[in-house]
Write a protein that holds these residues in place. Structure first.
Motif, PDB file in Angstrom:
ATOM      1  N   ARG A 233       0.840  -1.209   0.000  1.00 31.18           N
ATOM      2  CA  ARG A 233       0.000   0.000   0.000  1.00 31.18           C
ATOM      3  C   ARG A 233       0.872   1.254   0.000  1.00 31.18           C
ATOM      4  O   ARG A 233       0.590   2.228  -0.723  1.00 31.18           O
ATOM      5  CB  ARG A 233      -0.920  -0.006   1.217  1.00 31.18           C
ATOM      6  CG  ARG A 233      -1.797   1.235   1.346  1.00 31.18           C
ATOM      7  CD  ARG A 233      -2.878   1.026   2.395  1.00 31.18           C
ATOM      8  NE  ARG A 233      -2.323   0.701   3.688  1.00 31.18           N
ATOM      9  CZ  ARG A 233      -1.962   1.614   4.598  1.00 31.18           C
ATOM     10  NH1 ARG A 233      -2.088   2.908   4.327  1.00 31.18           N
ATOM     11  NH2 ARG A 233      -1.484   1.241   5.774  1.00 31.18           N
ATOM     12  N   MET A 236       2.319   1.759  -3.535  1.00 26.97           N
ATOM     13  CA  MET A 236       1.357   2.236  -4.528  1.00 26.97           C
ATOM     14  C   MET A 236       0.982   3.697  -4.282  1.00 26.97           C
ATOM     15  O   MET A 236       0.823   4.467  -5.226  1.00 26.97           O
ATOM     16  CB  MET A 236       0.105   1.353  -4.520  1.00 26.97           C
ATOM     17  CG  MET A 236       0.358  -0.083  -4.983  1.00 26.97           C
ATOM     18  SD  MET A 236       1.093  -0.203  -6.655  1.00 26.97           S
ATOM     19  CE  MET A 236       2.788  -0.656  -6.252  1.00 26.97           C
ATOM     20  N   GLU A 237       0.862   4.093  -3.020  1.00 24.58           N
ATOM     21  CA  GLU A 237       0.597   5.505  -2.722  1.00 24.58           C
ATOM     22  C   GLU A 237       1.716   6.390  -3.263  1.00 24.58           C
ATOM     23  O   GLU A 237       1.466   7.428  -3.873  1.00 24.58           O
ATOM     24  CB  GLU A 237       0.483   5.707  -1.204  1.00 24.58           C
ATOM     25  CG  GLU A 237      -0.776   5.145  -0.577  1.00 24.58           C
ATOM     26  CD  GLU A 237      -0.757   5.290   0.936  1.00 24.58           C
ATOM     27  OE1 GLU A 237      -1.696   4.806   1.573  1.00 24.58           O
ATOM     28  OE2 GLU A 237       0.214   5.866   1.479  1.00 24.58           O
ATOM     29  N   ASP A 240       1.638   6.697  -7.127  1.00 23.64           N
ATOM     30  CA  ASP A 240       0.630   7.608  -7.680  1.00 23.64           C
ATOM     31  C   ASP A 240       1.218   9.001  -7.865  1.00 23.64           C
ATOM     32  O   ASP A 240       1.074   9.623  -8.919  1.00 23.64           O
ATOM     33  CB  ASP A 240      -0.593   7.680  -6.754  1.00 23.64           C
ATOM     34  CG  ASP A 240      -1.501   6.474  -6.887  1.00 23.64           C
ATOM     35  OD1 ASP A 240      -1.386   5.752  -7.894  1.00 23.64           O
ATOM     36  OD2 ASP A 240      -2.327   6.254  -5.983  1.00 23.64           O
ATOM     37  N   SER A 313      -5.512   9.064  -8.218  1.00 24.20           N
ATOM     38  CA  SER A 313      -4.745   7.935  -8.740  1.00 24.20           C
ATOM     39  C   SER A 313      -4.998   7.706 -10.227  1.00 24.20           C
ATOM     40  O   SER A 313      -4.053   7.564 -11.014  1.00 24.20           O
ATOM     41  CB  SER A 313      -5.078   6.663  -7.956  1.00 24.20           C
ATOM     42  OG  SER A 313      -4.401   5.553  -8.499  1.00 24.20           O
ATOM     43  N   GLY A 364       5.817   2.363 -13.624  1.00 21.94           N
ATOM     44  CA  GLY A 364       4.692   1.633 -14.203  1.00 21.94           C
ATOM     45  C   GLY A 364       4.640   1.862 -15.695  1.00 21.94           C
ATOM     46  O   GLY A 364       4.506   3.003 -16.152  1.00 21.94           O
TER      47      GLY A 364
END
Length: 377
Positions: A233, A236-237, A240, A313, A364
């Protein structure tokens, strides 16, 4: 071309002026030489840090500059227009400070002034040789050993490997899947942390990534960032926001290509007039400029959502996807406008063309961005 910007404060205008001055005076004259030699510009980054540019979006109370993301991204854009490797380094460092800032313990947060003040440089160790896009499948493992963690594995494509002062290491402390991943903070020079030889890359040669081998890296238990199992988590934060940083890098690179191609087309004459006067070239330049403006608008719209505390996001994924695709298209067209001169290293267009490609891959891949966006629909 000077981009017509609407900034929220006079302080932000001053900051952009300072960045323009530094980019013109300190970055642009050095970029081609450092890229040709493949030398990491550590002292240049220290100069930026002392100028307050390595902690821009973090609060002043923690050692940052307290700037909104809308302003920070435009600083990145200006830096990228002079030297992409520097802008990417600032973006990665900003990303690397996020875990401690957002999830660090009270003791860890005491490190923030040093992390954000510019003297220390960060690295973000998420990807692995066999798992780039599938971050939840990472295999680097940390096991308890008394009051410590012992970490073993290999991280790949790590920006600042061998140059960073601190490393965020995402590793498996539990079972399979995302919920088994945690984040540990390691200082450079800790026994068992072995940066490898930099990769031989197409572009960004002054800041080539490298693998980091972890051989029974021993870290105290208090170097766990957040709770055990919260690492995915946290990652991913951070990504973003990091995707917006890469979008800004792409916009800056593309704007530089537009400006250079347009200036060349005004000066280059064929058939008795500047080639910009021919629709084949003029319309190409018009499309390039329009695409860059659209990418900038999408990036800033996402930044304003983040600054307002609203979900951003998906908009960050759109901005990263569009801006980096635009950078690839615009730098390709810039080479075409220059013709044969675009293909030689005497002009920067060929370097920008090579550099643009990596922006479609880092933080990504653009295929992952499309997956994020499509799942939201």
């Amino acid at each position: 071309m000077t981009v017509d910007r609407i900034l929220p404060t006079e302080e932000a205008h001053d900051l952009l002026d300072l960045t323009h001055d530094l980019a013109t005076r300190e970055l642009a004259p050095k970029a081609a030489d450092f890229e040709a030699r493949g030398e990491f510009p550590r002292e240049v980054l220290r100069t930026l840090g002392r100028s307050g540019l390595l902690g821009l979006p973090y609060p002043e109370s923690d050692g940052g500059a307290g700037q909104p993301y809308e302003v920070y991204l435009q600083v990145l854009e200006v830096l990228a227009g002079s030297w992409l490797a520097i802008a990417e380094a600032v973006s990665v460092h900003t990303l690397s400070c996020y875990p401690v800032y957002a999830h660090g313990s009270e003791q860890q947060r005491k490190m923030l002034p040093d992390l954000l003040g510019g003297e220390l440089l960060g690295a973000y160790c998420l990807s692995e040789p066999q798992g780039g896009s599938d971050a939840a499948a990472l295999t680097t493992r940390a096991v308890p050993d008394g009051d410590d963690w012992l970490v073993t594995g290999v991280k790949a494509w790590i920006t600042h490997a061998g140059q960073a002062d601190f490393y965020n290491i995402f590793c498996r402390t539990g079972g399979p899947g995302a919920t088994g991943i945690s984040c540990l903070l390691a200082d450079a020079g800790t026994p068992g942390l072995h940066p490898q030889k930099p990769e031989r890359t197409m572009g960004l040669r002054s800041s080539a990534p490298a693998q980091v081998v972890l051989e029974e890296l021993r870290l105290p238990a208090d170097r766990l960032v957040g709770a055990a199992g919260s690492g995915f988590r946290i990652a991913m934060e951070a990504l973003d926001a990091g995707r917006l940083g890469i979008a800004a890098c792409a916009v800056g690179l593309a704007q530089a290509a537009v400006d250079y191609a347009a200036a060349y087309a005004r000066e280059r004459t064929q058939f008795g007039k500047p080639i910009a006067a021919f629709q084949g070239i003029g319309f190409m330049l018009a499309d390039m400029a329009t695409q860059v403006s659209a990418a900038r608008a999408l990036m800033l719209a996402a930044a304003r959502l983040k600054d307002a505390g609203r979900p951003f996001s998906v908009e960050a994924a759109k901005a990263k996807l569009f801006a980096t695709d635009v950078a690839m298209k615009v730098t390709t067209d810039a080479v075409q406008v220059l013709g044969g001169y675009g293909y030689v290293a005497d002009h920067p267009a060929e370097r920008w063309f090579r550099e643009a490609k990596v922006l479609q891959i880092v933080e990504g891949t653009n295929q992952i961005q499309r997956l994020v966006i499509s799942r939201s629909l």
